[in-house]
Design a protein around this motif. Structure first.
Motif, PDB file in Angstrom:
ATOM      1  N   TYR A  26      34.404 -51.392  -1.759  1.00 12.65           N
ATOM      2  CA  TYR A  26      35.426 -51.027  -2.744  1.00 12.65           C
ATOM      3  C   TYR A  26      34.830 -50.555  -4.064  1.00 12.65           C
ATOM      4  N   PHE A  27      33.513 -50.640  -4.193  1.00  8.79           N
ATOM      5  CA  PHE A  27      32.825 -50.201  -5.412  1.00  8.79           C
ATOM      6  C   PHE A  27      32.242 -48.816  -5.202  1.00  8.79           C
ATOM      7  N   GLN A  28      32.506 -47.923  -6.143  1.00 10.22           N
ATOM      8  CA  GLN A  28      31.884 -46.597  -6.134  1.00 10.22           C
ATOM      9  C   GLN A  28      31.082 -46.480  -7.425  1.00 10.22           C
ATOM     10  N   LYS A  29      29.764 -46.462  -7.284  1.00  4.44           N
ATOM     11  CA  LYS A  29      28.910 -46.336  -8.463  1.00  4.44           C
ATOM     12  C   LYS A  29      28.847 -44.864  -8.869  1.00  4.44           C
ATOM     13  N   ILE A  30      29.209 -44.568 -10.113  1.00  2.00           N
ATOM     14  CA  ILE A  30      29.201 -43.211 -10.656  1.00  2.00           C
ATOM     15  C   ILE A  30      27.843 -42.933 -11.298  1.00  2.00           C
ATOM     16  N   GLU A  31      27.384 -43.890 -12.095  1.00  2.00           N
ATOM     17  CA  GLU A  31      26.083 -43.807 -12.758  1.00  2.00           C
ATOM     18  C   GLU A  31      25.446 -45.181 -12.621  1.00  2.00           C
ATOM     19  N   CYS A  32      24.191 -45.193 -12.220  1.00  2.00           N
ATOM     20  CA  CYS A  32      23.535 -46.487 -12.047  1.00  2.00           C
ATOM     21  C   CYS A  32      22.024 -46.343 -12.193  1.00  2.00           C
ATOM     22  N   PHE A  33      21.455 -47.248 -12.948  1.00  2.00           N
ATOM     23  CA  PHE A  33      20.006 -47.274 -13.077  1.00  2.00           C
ATOM     24  C   PHE A  33      19.339 -47.539 -11.735  1.00  2.00           C
ATOM     25  N   PHE A  52      31.007 -47.809 -12.781  1.00  2.00           N
ATOM     26  CA  PHE A  52      31.558 -47.857 -11.428  1.00  2.00           C
ATOM     27  C   PHE A  52      33.080 -47.885 -11.479  1.00  2.00           C
ATOM     28  N   VAL A  53      33.667 -47.571 -10.343  1.00  2.00           N
ATOM     29  CA  VAL A  53      35.111 -47.619 -10.166  1.00  2.00           C
ATOM     30  C   VAL A  53      35.379 -48.586  -9.023  1.00  2.00           C
ATOM     31  N   VAL A  54      36.379 -49.420  -9.202  1.00  2.00           N
ATOM     32  CA  VAL A  54      36.771 -50.341  -8.149  1.00  2.00           C
ATOM     33  C   VAL A  54      38.047 -49.791  -7.512  1.00  2.00           C
ATOM     34  N   ASN A  55      37.995 -49.576  -6.214  1.00  2.00           N
ATOM     35  CA  ASN A  55      39.147 -49.078  -5.473  1.00  2.00           C
ATOM     36  C   ASN A  55      40.295 -50.082  -5.602  1.00  2.00           C
ATOM     37  N   PRO A  56      41.489 -49.619  -6.001  1.00  2.00           N
ATOM     38  CA  PRO A  56      42.616 -50.532  -6.179  1.00  2.00           C
ATOM     39  C   PRO A  56      43.069 -51.210  -4.881  1.00  2.00           C
ATOM     40  N   GLU A  57      42.579 -50.751  -3.752  1.00  2.00           N
ATOM     41  CA  GLU A  57      42.932 -51.399  -2.490  1.00  2.00           C
ATOM     42  C   GLU A  57      42.226 -52.743  -2.314  1.00  2.00           C
ATOM     43  N   VAL A  65      34.852 -61.261  -8.182  1.00  2.00           N
ATOM     44  CA  VAL A  65      33.862 -60.412  -7.517  1.00  2.00           C
ATOM     45  C   VAL A  65      32.685 -60.286  -8.482  1.00  2.00           C
ATOM     46  N   THR A  66      31.492 -60.466  -7.952  1.00  4.94           N
ATOM     47  CA  THR A  66      30.290 -60.408  -8.785  1.00  4.94           C
ATOM     48  C   THR A  66      29.392 -59.278  -8.315  1.00  4.94           C
ATOM     49  N   LEU A  67      28.991 -58.428  -9.250  1.00  2.00           N
ATOM     50  CA  LEU A  67      28.014 -57.369  -9.006  1.00  2.00           C
ATOM     51  C   LEU A  67      26.750 -57.774  -9.741  1.00  2.00           C
ATOM     52  N   SER A  68      25.638 -57.870  -9.012  1.00  4.70           N
ATOM     53  CA  SER A  68      24.375 -58.245  -9.642  1.00  4.70           C
ATOM     54  C   SER A  68      23.263 -57.348  -9.117  1.00  4.70           C
ATOM     55  N   TYR A  69      22.149 -57.374  -9.810  1.00  2.00           N
ATOM     56  CA  TYR A  69      21.007 -56.536  -9.449  1.00  2.00           C
ATOM     57  C   TYR A  69      19.739 -57.369  -9.443  1.00  2.00           C
ATOM     58  N   THR A  70      18.876 -57.066  -8.491  1.00  4.38           N
ATOM     59  CA  THR A  70      17.536 -57.639  -8.457  1.00  4.38           C
ATOM     60  C   THR A  70      16.573 -56.494  -8.701  1.00  4.38           C
ATOM     61  N   PHE A  71      15.689 -56.683  -9.651  1.00  7.01           N
ATOM     62  CA  PHE A  71      14.732 -55.632 -10.025  1.00  7.01           C
ATOM     63  C   PHE A  71      13.393 -55.961  -9.384  1.00  7.01           C
ATOM     64  N   PHE A  72      12.927 -55.053  -8.522  1.00  8.24           N
ATOM     65  CA  PHE A  72      11.671 -55.224  -7.814  1.00  8.24           C
ATOM     66  C   PHE A  72      10.630 -54.255  -8.349  1.00  8.24           C
ATOM     67  N   GLU A  73       9.390 -54.710  -8.414  1.00 10.44           N
ATOM     68  CA  GLU A  73       8.313 -53.800  -8.773  1.00 10.44           C
ATOM     69  C   GLU A  73       8.114 -52.828  -7.622  1.00 10.44           C
ATOM     70  N   ALA A  74       8.034 -51.538  -7.937  1.00  6.67           N
ATOM     71  CA  ALA A  74       7.860 -50.505  -6.912  1.00  6.67           C
ATOM     72  C   ALA A  74       6.436 -50.574  -6.355  1.00  6.67           C
ATOM     73  N   PRO A  75       6.281 -50.277  -5.066  1.00  8.91           N
ATOM     74  CA  PRO A  75       4.928 -50.294  -4.477  1.00  8.91           C
ATOM     75  C   PRO A  75       4.027 -49.262  -5.169  1.00  8.91           C
ATOM     76  N   LYS A  76       2.789 -49.636  -5.348  1.00  7.57           N
ATOM     77  CA  LYS A  76       1.817 -48.724  -5.949  1.00  7.57           C
ATOM     78  C   LYS A  76       1.468 -47.620  -4.943  1.00  7.57           C
ATOM     79  N   PRO A  77       1.364 -46.370  -5.393  1.00 10.67           N
ATOM     80  CA  PRO A  77       1.008 -45.287  -4.471  1.00 10.67           C
ATOM     81  C   PRO A  77      -0.410 -45.485  -3.944  1.00 10.67           C
TER      82      PRO A  77
END
Length: 79
Positions: A26-33, A52-57, A65-77
């Motif tokens: 039901y979540f549509q992310k428009i802009e997200c880091f 984000f927009v939450v679908n009214p349905e 409803v909880t939206l959370s993020y986990t930030f991971f270090e990107a693998p080194k090339p």
């Protein structure tokens, strides 16, 4: 707000999660880091945007409803 507390440059990627998981479609992310890797210089601090927009349905009887993020270090090339 995220802060790189280390003394080294950090490149990372955020991964979103939703609870309860049935709310995710039901979540549509428009802009997200989380769409791109983020680069932080040592000690750098900044706000990370999410729009984000939450679908009214999504039923009101679902409760919190909880939206959370986990930030991971990107693998080194590999060189």
């Amino acid at each position: 707000v995220y802060k790189n507390r280390s003394k080294a440059m950090l490149v990372g990627q955020a991964a979103p999660s939703f609870t309860p998981t049935v709310s995710a479609p039901y979540f549509q992310k428009i802009e997200c880091f989380c769409f791109n890797q983020q680069t932080f210089q040592p000690g750098e601090e900044r706000s990370l945007p999410v729009v984000f927009v939450v679908n009214p349905e999504l039923g009101k009887d679902l409760g919190t409803v909880t939206l959370s993020y986990t930030f991971f270090e990107a693998p080194k090339p590999k060189v």
